[in-house]
Design a protein around this motif. Structure first.
Motif, short mmCIF file in Angstrom:
data_model
loop_
_atom_site.label_atom_id
_atom_site.label_comp_id
_atom_site.label_asym_id
_atom_site.label_seq_id
_atom_site.Cartn_x
_atom_site.Cartn_y
_atom_site.Cartn_z
N ASP A 128 0.84 -1.48 -0.15
CA ASP A 128 -0.17 0.01 0.07
C ASP A 128 0.33 1.42 0.01
O ASP A 128 0.51 2.17 -0.80
CB ASP A 128 -1.18 0.12 1.09
N GLU A 129 1.97 1.04 0.27
CA GLU A 129 2.45 2.31 1.22
C GLU A 129 3.11 2.37 -0.09
O GLU A 129 3.82 3.52 -0.77
CB GLU A 129 3.87 2.19 1.94
N LEU A 130 3.69 1.21 -1.28
CA LEU A 130 5.02 1.94 -2.07
C LEU A 130 3.91 1.82 -3.65
O LEU A 130 3.99 2.09 -4.83
CB LEU A 130 5.54 0.68 -2.16
N ASP A 131 2.36 1.75 -3.19
CA ASP A 131 1.97 1.90 -4.21
C ASP A 131 1.56 1.24 -5.39
O ASP A 131 1.85 0.89 -6.42
CB ASP A 131 2.33 3.90 -4.96
N LEU A 132 1.78 -0.52 -5.06
CA LEU A 132 1.97 -1.53 -5.54
C LEU A 132 0.99 -2.42 -5.61
O LEU A 132 0.70 -4.05 -6.59
CB LEU A 132 3.12 -2.31 -5.29
N ALA A 133 -0.58 -1.85 -5.56
CA ALA A 133 -1.47 -2.60 -5.22
C ALA A 133 -2.28 -2.82 -6.18
O ALA A 133 -2.39 -4.52 -6.43
CB ALA A 133 -2.60 -1.70 -3.81
N ALA A 134 -2.35 -2.14 -7.00
CA ALA A 134 -2.40 -2.39 -8.89
C ALA A 134 -1.78 -3.99 -9.41
O ALA A 134 -2.37 -4.46 -10.42
CB ALA A 134 -2.65 -1.27 -9.63
N CYS A 135 -0.85 -4.25 -8.97
CA CYS A 135 0.28 -4.99 -9.57
C CYS A 135 0.89 -6.41 -8.51
O CYS A 135 2.24 -6.72 -9.01
CB CYS A 135 1.87 -3.85 -10.48
N ALA A 136 0.81 -5.65 -7.41
CA ALA A 136 0.56 -6.82 -6.24
C ALA A 136 1.11 -8.21 -7.17
O ALA A 136 1.43 -8.71 -6.49
CB ALA A 136 0.00 -6.69 -4.89
N ASP A 137 -0.17 -8.52 -7.60
CA ASP A 137 -0.05 -10.14 -7.88
C ASP A 137 1.05 -10.46 -9.04
O ASP A 137 0.67 -11.86 -9.53
CB ASP A 137 -0.95 -10.78 -7.55
N ARG A 138 0.81 -9.63 -9.89
CA ARG A 138 1.59 -9.53 -11.92
C ARG A 138 2.99 -9.68 -11.29
O ARG A 138 3.57 -9.15 -9.95
CB ARG A 138 1.58 -8.29 -11.98
N PRO A 139 3.06 -11.20 -12.13
CA PRO A 139 4.67 -11.41 -12.60
C PRO A 139 6.10 -10.39 -12.64
O PRO A 139 5.16 -9.58 -13.48
CB PRO A 139 5.32 -12.48 -13.35
N ALA A 140 6.32 -10.13 -12.45
CA ALA A 140 7.37 -8.74 -11.64
C ALA A 140 8.07 -8.45 -13.55
O ALA A 140 8.00 -7.55 -13.27
CB ALA A 140 8.72 -9.10 -10.66
N GLY A 141 8.46 -9.63 -14.22
CA GLY A 141 8.37 -9.06 -15.51
C GLY A 141 7.78 -8.31 -16.65
O GLY A 141 8.56 -7.98 -17.32
N ARG A 142 6.30 -8.48 -15.95
CA ARG A 142 5.69 -7.28 -16.46
C ARG A 142 5.69 -5.77 -16.34
O ARG A 142 4.29 -5.29 -16.30
CB ARG A 142 4.29 -8.51 -16.41
N LEU A 143 6.23 -5.72 -15.54
CA LEU A 143 6.50 -4.26 -14.23
C LEU A 143 7.28 -3.26 -15.00
O LEU A 143 8.28 -3.20 -15.34
CB LEU A 143 6.55 -4.97 -12.68
N SER A 144 7.12 -2.42 -15.32
CA SER A 144 7.35 -0.91 -15.86
C SER A 144 8.87 -1.14 -14.26
O SER A 144 9.13 -1.46 -13.70
CB SER A 144 6.33 0.39 -15.52
N SER A 145 10.07 -0.62 -14.92
CA SER A 145 11.07 0.11 -14.42
C SER A 145 10.73 0.63 -12.96
O SER A 145 11.53 0.44 -12.23
CB SER A 145 12.14 1.01 -15.71
N GLY A 146 9.91 1.58 -13.25
CA GLY A 146 9.40 2.33 -11.81
C GLY A 146 8.73 1.89 -10.71
O GLY A 146 9.56 1.34 -9.26
N GLN A 147 7.89 0.03 -11.24
CA GLN A 147 7.32 -0.37 -10.41
C GLN A 147 8.46 -1.69 -9.67
O GLN A 147 8.21 -2.26 -8.88
CB GLN A 147 6.26 -1.11 -11.05
N ARG A 148 9.38 -2.10 -10.64
CA ARG A 148 9.80 -2.71 -10.06
C ARG A 148 11.23 -1.94 -9.25
O ARG A 148 11.71 -2.56 -8.07
CB ARG A 148 11.13 -3.44 -11.24
N GLN A 149 11.53 -0.75 -9.78
CA GLN A 149 12.27 -0.34 -8.37
C GLN A 149 11.71 0.13 -6.83
O GLN A 149 12.13 -0.04 -5.60
CB GLN A 149 12.91 1.08 -9.23
N ARG A 150 10.43 -0.04 -6.95
CA ARG A 150 9.66 0.14 -5.68
C ARG A 150 9.38 -1.23 -5.24
O ARG A 150 10.02 -1.09 -4.04
CB ARG A 150 8.49 0.59 -5.92
N VAL A 151 9.84 -2.50 -5.96
CA VAL A 151 9.63 -3.27 -5.33
C VAL A 151 10.81 -3.57 -4.58
O VAL A 151 11.10 -3.98 -3.39
CB VAL A 151 9.11 -4.56 -5.97
N SER A 152 11.96 -3.20 -4.75
CA SER A 152 13.32 -3.47 -4.69
C SER A 152 13.74 -2.61 -2.80
O SER A 152 14.13 -2.91 -2.50
CB SER A 152 14.79 -2.39 -5.12
#
Length: 260
Positions: A128-152
């Protein structure tokens, strides 16, 4: 401010042997400290020694000489203790393509020994804090570079470490993502975390960091608050942090610029 810093670097040295037998001095006697509840910006041009210094703090490189400690743990003698107390984010750190953000954060939480009853709540809070709710259960390979950085970043925060070392954390983020990250870091600092942050985007951190350390040629050439650096390196002139930074790493050029 506590007497013992959360991050302490003393006379840190890293030398490499080049193919021609010469010695490359990537880091040459760097010393600084970051206390709990403090955010310090580590500044320098490419090749100055910033990333090498951060990688030694994260126990990814062994120092040639000198010492570095995180929350009382020595990087050379107790690397496991350092990793338990440190959150590290690199601009080049990848995330597994096949796992989702939720799975990645859960896996790292388990590795850090977070109780199974607590872990789902911790992971949900970070999502929630990192604004990942919309992609929380999507494979990381399908995420944008910004989303991947927030996962890191979430991976570095999942065990709630007292110290954070961040190497170009906003590099893959857009303007909104970078702002949100810096707001989060300000909150973590207010909660008592020690944060060491390296970035080339000086305008993003000029008013957010408590102090700055400038590295050039593998050595510290300046340190202090934003106002202190401007006063020291731009005497009798007005300017921004970026102006003081350039003056610190190339004083003759700064003098020439002032004369024009």
């Amino acid at each position: 401010m506590p007497e013992d810093p959360a991050i302490e670097v003393a006379g840190l040295v890293k030398h490499y042997h080049a193919g021609d037998g010469s010695v490359v001095r990537a880091v040459n006697g760097v010393s600084f400290a970051v206390h709990a509840g403090e955010m310090v910006g580590l500044l320098g041009a490419n090749g100055a020694g910033k990333t090498t210094t951060l990688r030694m703090l994260a126990t990814l490189l062994r120092p040639t000489a000198g010492t570095a400690r995180v929350a009382g743990c020595d990087v050379g003698h107790d690397p496991v203790g350092v990793r338990r107390r440190l959150g590290y984010v690199s601009a080049t750190t990848g995330v597994p393509d096949r796992l989702s953000p939720r799975e990645i954060l859960t896996s790292f939480g388990l590795l850090h020994g977070i109780p199974s009853a607590e872990l789902p709540h911790r992971v949900a809070g970070l999502i929630d804090e990192l604004d990942l709710a919309a992609c929380a259960d999507r494979p990381a390979g399908r995420l944008s570079s910004g989303q991947r950085q927030r996962v890191s970043l979430g991976r570095a925060l999942v065990h709630d470490p007292p110290a954070l070392v961040l190497d170009e954390p906003t590099n893959a983020l857009d303007v909104v993502g970078a702002r949100d990250l810096l707001v989060l870091l300000s909150r973590l600092r207010a909660e008592g975390h020690a944060i060491l942050l390296s970035t080339h985007r000086l305008h993003e951190i000029e008013t957010r960091c408590d102090r700055f350390v400038v590295i050039h040629g593998g050595a510290v050439v300046a340190s202090g608050t934003r106002d202190a650096l401007v006063a020291e390196w731009l005497p009798g002139r007005t300017g921004e942090l970026e102006d003081a930074f350039f003056a610190a790493i190339d004083p003759p050029a700064a003098v020439r610029g002032a004369a024009r």
